[in-house]
Design an enzyme around this catalytic site. Structure first.
Site, PDB file in Angstrom:
ATOM      1  N   TYR A 141       0.814  -1.211   0.000  1.00 33.56           N
ATOM      2  CA  TYR A 141       0.000   0.000   0.000  1.00 33.56           C
ATOM      3  C   TYR A 141       0.852   1.266   0.000  1.00 33.56           C
ATOM      4  CZ  TYR A 141      -4.513  -2.271   0.966  1.00 33.56           C
ATOM      5  OH  TYR A 141      -5.668  -3.001   0.891  1.00 33.56           O
ATOM      6  N   LYS A 190       4.569 -15.292   2.697  1.00 29.47           N
ATOM      7  CA  LYS A 190       4.786 -16.033   1.455  1.00 29.47           C
ATOM      8  C   LYS A 190       6.295 -16.192   1.328  1.00 29.47           C
ATOM      9  CE  LYS A 190       3.309 -17.856  -2.433  1.00 29.47           C
ATOM     10  NZ  LYS A 190       2.496 -19.102  -2.490  1.00 29.47           N
ATOM     11  N   ASP A 222      -1.385 -18.622   0.977  1.00 31.45           N
ATOM     12  CA  ASP A 222      -2.332 -19.421   0.182  1.00 31.45           C
ATOM     13  C   ASP A 222      -2.906 -20.565   1.014  1.00 31.45           C
ATOM     14  OD1 ASP A 222       0.236 -20.476   0.180  1.00 31.45           O
ATOM     15  OD2 ASP A 222       0.188 -21.176  -1.895  1.00 31.45           O
ATOM     16  N   ASP A 246      -5.630  -7.523   4.370  1.00 35.20           N
ATOM     17  CA  ASP A 246      -6.813  -6.969   3.711  1.00 35.20           C
ATOM     18  C   ASP A 246      -7.646  -8.091   3.124  1.00 35.20           C
ATOM     19  OD1 ASP A 246      -8.541  -5.039   2.479  1.00 35.20           O
ATOM     20  OD2 ASP A 246      -7.482  -5.381   0.592  1.00 35.20           O
ATOM     21  N   ASP A 250     -11.436 -10.032   4.787  1.00 37.16           N
ATOM     22  CA  ASP A 250     -12.740 -10.145   4.117  1.00 37.16           C
ATOM     23  C   ASP A 250     -13.186 -11.609   4.105  1.00 37.16           C
ATOM     24  OD1 ASP A 250     -12.765  -7.392   3.442  1.00 37.16           O
ATOM     25  OD2 ASP A 250     -13.707  -7.830   1.514  1.00 37.16           O
TER      26      ASP A 250
HETATM   27  C1  IPM Z   1     -10.222  -2.162   4.236  1.00 36.36           C
HETATM   28  C2  IPM Z   1     -10.565  -1.603   2.884  1.00 36.36           C
HETATM   29  C3  IPM Z   1      -9.531  -0.556   2.517  1.00 36.36           C
HETATM   30  C4  IPM Z   1      -8.180  -1.235   2.481  1.00 36.36           C
HETATM   31  C5  IPM Z   1      -9.811   0.172   1.189  1.00 36.36           C
HETATM   32  C6  IPM Z   1     -11.169   0.837   1.183  1.00 36.36           C
HETATM   33  C7  IPM Z   1      -8.729   1.161   0.850  1.00 36.36           C
HETATM   34  O1  IPM Z   1     -10.657  -2.620   1.945  1.00 36.36           O
HETATM   35  O2  IPM Z   1     -10.181  -1.395   5.217  1.00 36.36           O
HETATM   36  O3  IPM Z   1     -10.002  -3.375   4.323  1.00 36.36           O
HETATM   37  O4  IPM Z   1      -7.797  -1.817   1.466  1.00 36.36           O
HETATM   38  O5  IPM Z   1      -7.470  -1.182   3.501  1.00 36.36           O
HETATM   39 MG    MG Z   2     -10.454  -4.555   2.741  1.00 39.41          MG
END
Ligand code: IPM
Ligand code: MG
Length: 357
Positions: A141, A190, A222, A246, A250
């Site tokens: 990032y 990794k 992975d 990240d 999710d």
């Molecule tokens: C998160 C989101 C953010 C990230 C985006 C919106 C920039 O996906 O907080 O996980 O990638 O960190």
């Molecule tokens: Mg995210």
């Protein structure tokens, strides 16, 4: 008195954030805590109002507050802006970096009432209780990046960079958090391919000698993605770099029934930031369909990590548990036979529980 910067942002942000603020007001009365809320612009809302995704006043307000509550930023309206102006890259990332928030805690706890809300089998998800500790101000990032013309097209790059110091501080926090939980830390990398992961692994191993009471294991990212949906109960605390965190967080949210259930805390600087893991969800914005529980659980994390009010924090978690046990559900966690409620009804139900007990 605690000063809280309130940044509703975009999409469903302005619907879910007020529900969590009202929860804090109830908590304040119940526990004798005084909160002062100051709202500020961020994201697309700030672009529209003042032409900048992270206005200087907003960053200043955050710096001068005791904690920050953020909804979400971004949406289709601002998607075509150049990266340097988009809500995500021009507001959220500088906010994290500007406040020095190098550690992002994303706990995934499956409330027993939601075992069947997950698309995964009950046998798999039952008992899920893990925490993803994501490094938040380094890696892909924030490394050198660019896009350049080449004779036959273009070249673009992002760089995954970590220093020993950056890895040490997040690893230490990982061990400390694991120590307060079930004492198991999984470091995800990794290292079979990436040199930055070799440094990550060597550094985590060195830090591990300070925490002999915590069991450390290393896992390739992975394999971790697979293990998370195969047998999530094997995990306690997962520590990993920014991009892996990240993606994995999710994925992990599905174990909790819905991403609408997953709170987060970003810490490491003087002022911590609390936000739901889900984004601005423009597809359901303005319809009262959003689940406010991730944001309400985020203020529980605020009480715990910023204000050391552990009893108040667990009061909120228990209130959420009772509301779910009574069958109330927003659309994202709805199943037949349950009671469908809106964003504001869900918020009110949690507050009623808090006021009763
Ligand atoms: C998160 C989101 C953010 C990230 C985006 C919106 C920039 O996906 O907080 O996980 O990638 O960190
Ligand atoms: Mg995210």
């Amino acid at each position: 008195m605690y000063k809280i910067a309130v940044l509703p942002g975009d999409g469903i942000g302005p619907e879910i954030v007020p529900e969590a603020v009202k929860v804090l007001e109830v908590i304040g009365r119940k526990y004798g805590l005084e909160f002062q809320f100051t709202e500020a612009l961020v994201g697309g809302a700030a672009i529209d109002a003042v032409g900048k995704a992270l206005p200087e006043e907003t960053l200043e307000l955050c710096r001068n507050s005791d904690a920050v509550l953020l909804g979400a930023v971004g949406g289709p309206k601002w998607d075509d802006l150049p990266p340097a102006e988009r809500p995500e890259t021009a507001a959220l990332l500088p906010l994290r970096k500007g406040l020095g928030l190098y550690a992002n805690l994303r706990p995934a706890y499956l409330f027993p009432a939601l075992v069947d809300a997950s698309p995964l089998k009950r046998e798999v998800v039952e008992g899920t209780d893990l925490l993803v500790l994501r490094e938040l101000t380094g890696g892909l990032y924030f490394g050198p990046k660019g896009r350049e013309k080449e004779p036959d097209g273009e070249k673009a790059y992002d760089t995954l960079v970590y220093t020993t110091g950056e890895i040490e501080r997040i690893a230490r926090l990982g061990f400390q958090i694991a120590r307060q939980r079930r004492k198991k830390l999984t470091s995800v990398d990794k290292a079979n391919v990436l040199i930055s992961s070799r440094l990550w692994r060597d550094t985590v191993n060195r830090v591990a000698t300070e925490y002999p009471d915590v069991t450390l294991e290393h896992m390739y990212v992975d394999n971790c993605a697979m293990q998370l949906v195969r047998q999530p109960r094997q995990f306690d605390v997962i520590v990993t770099e920014n991009t892996f965190g990240d993606i994995l967080s999710d994925q992990v949210s599905v174990l909790t029934g819905s991403i609408g259930m997953m709170p987060s805390a970003s810490i490491g600087g003087k002022v911590a930031l609390y936000e739901p893991v889900h984004g601005s969800a423009p597809d359901i914005a303005g319809q009262g369909k959003a689940n406010p529980l991730a944001t309400i659980l985020s203020v529980a994390m605020m009480l715990k990590y910023s204000f050391r009010a552990d009893a108040a924090a667990s009061d909120i978690e228990k209130a959420v548990d009772r509301v779910l046990n009574k069958g109330y559900r927003t659309p994202d966690i709805y199943q037949e036979g349950r009671i469908l409620v809106s964003t504001s009804e869900m918020g009110r139900l949690v507050r009623e529980e808090l006021e009763q007990k």
